[in-house]
Design a protein around this motif. Structure first.
Motif, PDB file in Angstrom:
ATOM      1  N   LYS A 162      69.544  63.081   1.330  1.00  0.00           N
ATOM      2  CA  LYS A 162      70.286  64.083   0.566  1.00  0.00           C
ATOM      3  C   LYS A 162      69.851  65.462   1.077  1.00  0.00           C
ATOM      4  O   LYS A 162      68.772  65.606   1.644  1.00  0.00           O
ATOM      5  CB  LYS A 162      69.950  63.967  -0.931  1.00  0.00           C
ATOM      6  N   HIS A 187      72.483  58.979  -7.189  1.00  0.00           N
ATOM      7  CA  HIS A 187      71.208  59.708  -7.263  1.00  0.00           C
ATOM      8  C   HIS A 187      70.081  58.838  -7.822  1.00  0.00           C
ATOM      9  O   HIS A 187      69.070  58.632  -7.169  1.00  0.00           O
ATOM     10  CB  HIS A 187      71.342  60.976  -8.112  1.00  0.00           C
ATOM     11  N   GLY A 230      69.393  57.351  -4.351  1.00  0.00           N
ATOM     12  CA  GLY A 230      68.594  58.506  -3.942  1.00  0.00           C
ATOM     13  C   GLY A 230      67.115  58.319  -4.223  1.00  0.00           C
ATOM     14  O   GLY A 230      66.269  58.565  -3.362  1.00  0.00           O
ATOM     15  N   GLN A 258      64.210  60.637  -2.461  1.00  0.00           N
ATOM     16  CA  GLN A 258      64.809  61.936  -2.222  1.00  0.00           C
ATOM     17  C   GLN A 258      64.463  62.915  -3.349  1.00  0.00           C
ATOM     18  O   GLN A 258      64.761  62.646  -4.524  1.00  0.00           O
ATOM     19  CB  GLN A 258      66.328  61.797  -2.115  1.00  0.00           C
ATOM     20  N   SER A 304      67.400  63.954  -5.476  1.00  0.00           N
ATOM     21  CA  SER A 304      67.802  62.993  -6.505  1.00  0.00           C
ATOM     22  C   SER A 304      66.880  63.053  -7.714  1.00  0.00           C
ATOM     23  O   SER A 304      67.319  62.891  -8.849  1.00  0.00           O
ATOM     24  CB  SER A 304      67.812  61.580  -5.926  1.00  0.00           C
TER      25      SER A 304
END
Lengths: 141, 185
Positions: A78, B150, B154, B159, B162
């Protein structure tokens, strides 16, 4: 995409939708219970799902596995250079999640289960997405 | 075995299966698990105004739309064909809290007096169904993902983005549950 691809995605979605129903994740009441910290159920589901996903990703990375067509698996990160969008967007999402009691997967699963009124939140969510597209340049990211 | 299909599944069965969606989609076609992008693909397929955010080939999201169609079928199988006739075994504290807010029917997946077509005639019904849906759609795209994209995909990939989004989910969720919902219901 070939027919087999479509079929596999359709079956994966069916499988996912079925689990959402059987685990009662689709339930407005279960979401209420989660945000009130009254039961472990939803935390157990999300927690173990993350655990299994995490182990899977570590294994994929460690063994450089390929997809079924032989292409190396690409796991895109991300964009962590932005932060405002995640906290602000996440908060708006949370407001909606606790009010409607359904996130996007459950919206579709509930519609499939015969709850026709779910067409309204699905259309509203599409409209909300469109509104984001219109406002994108003006919002802090 | 068939009994198992009719009964509700405990968290330790359902959670790991949901987690397997992540490697399953990578294996099938190198796809990241997520559902909310479908709303964007629908917008992109019929965008009347040529908005920049929807200028991409929505057909690249066909796999995601097919996955979404599958979720519909899964909902039909899990909620109609193999429906569990028993009410959900909710925490008694949640039931008493919700009763105090005027919810009386706990027999289905959702409160029946809010989730029906007649409810659209009331302010409460419009808030829950239309405003709730709008916020989910807007928030998911603003944050770049929903619970699947997320919280599950994620966070599985560690992440930070996220994690921030999931903290946001809870800020919004708690604000709604404890502050706003009592005013809306």
């Amino acid at each position: 995409m070939k027919f087999t691809d479509y079929l596999l995605y359709l079956l994966s979605g069916t499988f996912f939708g079925f689990v959402l129903m059987k685990s009662e994740v689709v339930s407005w009441f279960r979401i209420q219970e989660m945000f009130r910290f009254d039961a472990f159920h939803m935390y157990g589901i999300i927690g173990t799902a993350i655990l299994v996903g995490m182990i899977s990703i570590q294994l994929i990375k460690k063994f450089n596995t390929t997809d079924r067509k032989g292409n190396p698996v690409v796991i895109a990160p991300k964009d962590s250079s932005q932060t405002k969008r995640y906290i602000l967007g996440g908060t708006v999402f949370g407001l909606g999640w606790a009010l409607l009691g359904a996130c996007p997967g459950p919206m579709f699963a509930l519609l499939g289960s015969g709850l026709t009124i779910m067409i309204v939140p699905i259309l509203a969510a599409t409209l909300g997405t469109y509104f984001y597209g219109v406002m994108q340049q003006k919002l802090p990211h | 075995m068939l009994d198992f299909l009719y009964q509700p599944w405990p968290w330790y069965v359902a959670g790991p299966i949901i987690g397997l969606m992540v490697p399953l989609l990578f294996y099938i076609g190198n796809k990241p698990f997520g559902i909310s992008s479908n709303f964007r693909h629908i917008c992109a397929a019929c965008d009347p105004a040529g908005i920049e955010f929807f200028k991409y080939d929505w057909k690249s999201g066909t796999w995601n739309l097919v996955l979404g169609a599958g979720v519909l079928i899964g909902g039909f199988l899990g909620g109609m064909i193999f429906a569990n006739p028993e009410p959900i075994n909710l925490a008694s504290s949640t039931i008493s809290d919700l009763r105090a807010l005027g919810i009386s029917d706990f027999s289905g997946f959702v409160p029946s007096d809010l989730f029906n077509w007649e409810a659209l005639g009331s302010g409460t019904g419009i808030m829950v169904l239309a405003v709730g849906g709008f916020l989910v759609g807007f928030g998911a795209r603003y944050a770049g993902g929903c619970t699947s994209g997320h919280a599950i995909s994620g966070l599985s990939n560690l992440q930070l983005a996220s994690l921030i989004a999931v903290i946001g989910f809870f800020i919004g969720g708690l604000l709604m549950t404890y502050v706003l919902l009592p005013l809306i219901l």
